[in-house]
Scaffold this motif. Structure first.
Motif, mmCIF file in Angstrom:
data_model
loop_
_atom_site.group_PDB
_atom_site.id
_atom_site.type_symbol
_atom_site.label_atom_id
_atom_site.label_comp_id
_atom_site.label_asym_id
_atom_site.label_seq_id
_atom_site.Cartn_x
_atom_site.Cartn_y
_atom_site.Cartn_z
ATOM 1 N N UNK A 1 -7.268 4.319 -3.189
ATOM 2 C CA UNK A 1 -7.558 5.268 -2.108
ATOM 3 C C UNK A 1 -7.211 6.693 -2.534
ATOM 4 N N UNK A 2 -6.130 6.820 -3.283
ATOM 5 C CA UNK A 2 -5.613 8.171 -3.561
ATOM 6 C C UNK A 2 -5.957 8.668 -4.957
ATOM 7 N N UNK A 3 -6.591 7.839 -5.756
ATOM 8 C CA UNK A 3 -7.024 8.288 -7.092
ATOM 9 C C UNK A 3 -8.515 8.002 -7.229
ATOM 10 N N UNK B 1 4.556 4.068 -15.267
ATOM 11 C CA UNK B 1 3.204 4.171 -14.707
ATOM 12 C C UNK B 1 3.000 5.531 -14.043
ATOM 13 N N UNK B 2 3.958 5.893 -13.201
ATOM 14 C CA UNK B 2 3.844 7.180 -12.486
ATOM 15 C C UNK B 2 3.872 8.368 -13.438
ATOM 16 N N UNK C 1 13.434 -3.330 -5.726
ATOM 17 C CA UNK C 1 13.430 -3.585 -7.174
ATOM 18 C C UNK C 1 12.617 -2.540 -7.947
ATOM 19 N N UNK C 2 11.478 -2.154 -7.399
ATOM 20 C CA UNK C 2 10.653 -1.161 -8.093
ATOM 21 C C UNK C 2 11.045 0.264 -7.723
ATOM 22 N N UNK D 1 2.846 5.677 -5.875
ATOM 23 C CA UNK D 1 2.601 5.715 -7.314
ATOM 24 C C UNK D 1 1.471 6.674 -7.653
ATOM 25 N N UNK D 2 0.610 6.929 -6.707
ATOM 26 C CA UNK D 2 -0.477 7.876 -6.922
ATOM 27 C C UNK D 2 -0.091 9.296 -6.508
ATOM 28 N N UNK E 1 7.382 0.879 -13.076
ATOM 29 C CA UNK E 1 6.809 1.791 -12.075
ATOM 30 C C UNK E 1 6.951 3.240 -12.529
ATOM 31 N N UNK F 1 1.449 10.404 -3.503
ATOM 32 C CA UNK F 1 1.424 10.822 -2.099
ATOM 33 C C UNK F 1 2.733 10.466 -1.390
ATOM 34 N N UNK G 1 0.837 -1.202 0.000
ATOM 35 C CA UNK G 1 0.000 0.000 0.000
ATOM 36 C C UNK G 1 0.873 1.253 0.000
ATOM 37 N N UNK H 1 11.491 -1.159 -11.660
ATOM 38 C CA UNK H 1 11.644 0.293 -11.505
ATOM 39 C C UNK H 1 11.261 1.009 -12.801
ATOM 40 N N UNK I 1 5.217 12.748 -13.748
ATOM 41 C CA UNK I 1 6.541 12.830 -13.131
ATOM 42 C C UNK I 1 7.029 11.442 -12.783
ATOM 43 N N UNK I 2 8.343 11.351 -12.518
ATOM 44 C CA UNK I 2 8.933 10.070 -12.158
ATOM 45 C C UNK I 2 8.475 9.733 -10.782
ATOM 46 N N UNK J 1 1.557 1.749 -3.586
ATOM 47 C CA UNK J 1 0.382 2.269 -4.284
ATOM 48 C C UNK J 1 0.165 3.744 -4.015
ATOM 49 N N UNK J 2 0.318 4.150 -2.783
ATOM 50 C CA UNK J 2 0.149 5.563 -2.428
ATOM 51 C C UNK J 2 1.218 6.411 -3.112
ATOM 52 N N UNK K 1 0.580 8.674 -15.068
ATOM 53 C CA UNK K 1 -0.483 9.080 -14.136
ATOM 54 C C UNK K 1 -0.288 10.498 -13.619
ATOM 55 N N UNK K 2 0.951 10.810 -13.283
ATOM 56 C CA UNK K 2 1.213 12.070 -12.579
ATOM 57 C C UNK K 2 2.034 13.059 -13.393
ATOM 58 N N UNK L 1 0.671 -2.015 -14.194
ATOM 59 C CA UNK L 1 1.837 -2.337 -13.370
ATOM 60 C C UNK L 1 1.749 -3.814 -12.999
ATOM 61 N N UNK M 1 -3.827 0.941 -2.509
ATOM 62 C CA UNK M 1 -3.194 2.255 -2.301
ATOM 63 C C UNK M 1 -3.514 3.205 -3.432
ATOM 64 N N UNK M 2 -3.464 2.711 -4.651
ATOM 65 C CA UNK M 2 -3.812 3.547 -5.803
ATOM 66 C C UNK M 2 -5.271 4.001 -5.728
#
Lengths: 181, 196
Positions: free
Chosen positions: B66-68, B188-189, A104-105, A77-78, B185, A80, A71, B182, B195-196, A74-75, B192-193, B48, B63-64
């Motif tokens: 909740x914030x999107x 994806x970011x 890794x990510x 990546x969104x 990710x 936050x 999580x 990486x 930015x890296x 996920x936060x 979406x955003x 992802x 997590x995604x």
């Protein structure tokens, strides 16, 4: 004849001192953290209570530290700025996720870790419990920078560890040596 | 117990159920689910794929979500992975992200490692588990006739949705994924955003 006026043996001197939970909560909120993800730690219970009371940061309670790593990603990546609050045993429980997600990510993953079970009158290295002794070597093995908080004056190490996580885009740890007050 | 028949081939069923993948931010679990989604999206930046973090996909998706809140987030996972992280369903049930849809592709085995049976092959019911964890909208899909309604539900429900897609033991589509987590990710970011 016993000398009843003789002084009792001195109490063991604490090597690590209690840091205020309120001070920790204040520092976390001031750093710009948006979410604290936690499997609660006994040693950090006053910090958790202070975070709840202040309501400046959202609290997310999860079932396992693995969930917390996910999580947190996920936060992030969104867009936050989350962090994790766990105990030493929790770190051991989520090593695979630490590797596969945080490392890794490349996900900034700041962990505030309580040294559950530590005898605070001894140094970390002198402690009997391997859960205490092996925390820093484990982090080091995985290349995770860590910062100790052994005294009240170390409070700034929370921010240093937080900033380091964003600088390296990966996991870091701030280790709270004694139960918070 | 769930003893639903398994007639659907995942290679056809997953794309049919998901439909236009661009409607979602998609997080896929490892192994078969990653191949299902990688083959469908060719790892477009709304995707992802997790690798080596078995059990981790559900919480990344949560997590995604909740914030999107204005985006629809889709988790595609397998029965083996979900069994490894049942607590994730409880956390999702507790948080109730309104924009999170979950598809569990249940082939009742660990396909990646030689088809060893998972607990769902003994009747353990992940749909009932999701319901017990507070996910009110659930569907069991065992035929193509049930796809359209379930596909719409993934997009329209006002609350977490759980779809258990029962499939045969046929392998997922062949797909060679990007193993640099990486990189995926970051893509994806960035999408979406910005930015890296």
């Amino acid at each position: 004849m016993n000398d009843i006026t003789a002084a009792a043996p001195p109490a063991p001197v604490a090597v690590a001192e209690a840091i205020s939970g309120e001070a920790i909560a204040r520092e976390i909120a001031d750093m710009g953290v948006t979410h604290v993800i936690t499997v609660p730690d006994t040693n950090l219970k006053t910090a958790i209570a202070a975070l709840e009371k202040a309501q400046r940061v959202k609290m997310l309670y999860v079932c396992t530290e693995d969930e917390g790593m996910g999580i947190n990603a996920g936060l992030y990546m969104a867009g936050l700025k989350p962090m994790m609050l766990i105990q030493n045993n929790g770190l051991y429980a989520c090593i695979n996720t630490l590797k596969a997600i945080a490392l890794d990510a490349q996900v900034p993953t700041f962990m505030l870790i309580g040294q559950y079970g530590r005898d605070v009158t001894k140094t970390v290295e002198e402690n009997r419990l391997r859960s205490v002794r092996l925390l820093e070597p484990t982090l080091e093995t995985w290349g995770v920078p860590s910062f100790r908080l052994e005294h009240k004056t170390d409070i700034g190490n929370i921010r240093l560890a937080w900033q380091k996580a964003w600088e390296i885009v990966g996991p870091t740890a701030a280790i709270i040596g004694a139960p918070t007050s | 117990m769930n003893t639903a028949p398994r007639l659907l081939d995942r290679s056809r069923a997953v794309p049919l159920l998901i439909g236009k993948h661009e409607d979602f931010l998609i997080v896929a679990g490892l192994a078969g689910a990653a191949k299902d989604i990688g083959n469908l999206t060719k790892e477009s930046p709304n995707t992802f794929l997790l690798g080596g973090a078995m059990g981790g996909a559900a919480m990344v998706a949560a997590g995604l979500a909740i914030t999107q809140p204005d985006k629809r987030v889709l988790l595609v996972t397998g029965d083996g992975e979900l069994l490894m992280a049942l607590g994730s369903l409880a956390t999702i049930g507790a948080v109730q992200p309104k924009n999170l849809a979950i598809v569990c592709v249940d082939n009742e085995c660990y396909g990646e490692t030689g088809d060893q049976p998972t607990h769902t092959s003994f009747g353990i019911d992940l749909k009932a588990t999701a319901e017990a964890c507070g996910i009110k909208t659930t569907r069991l899909v065992t035929s193509e006739a049930e796809m359209a309604e379930a596909s719409a539900l993934l997009r329209q429900s006002n609350g977490p949705v759980f779809v258990l897609l029962k499939v045969t033991g046929a392998p997922p589509p062949q797909y060679s994924r990007n193993w640099q987590a990486s990189e995926t990710k970051t893509a994806f970011r960035k999408a979406l955003l910005g930015k890296r």
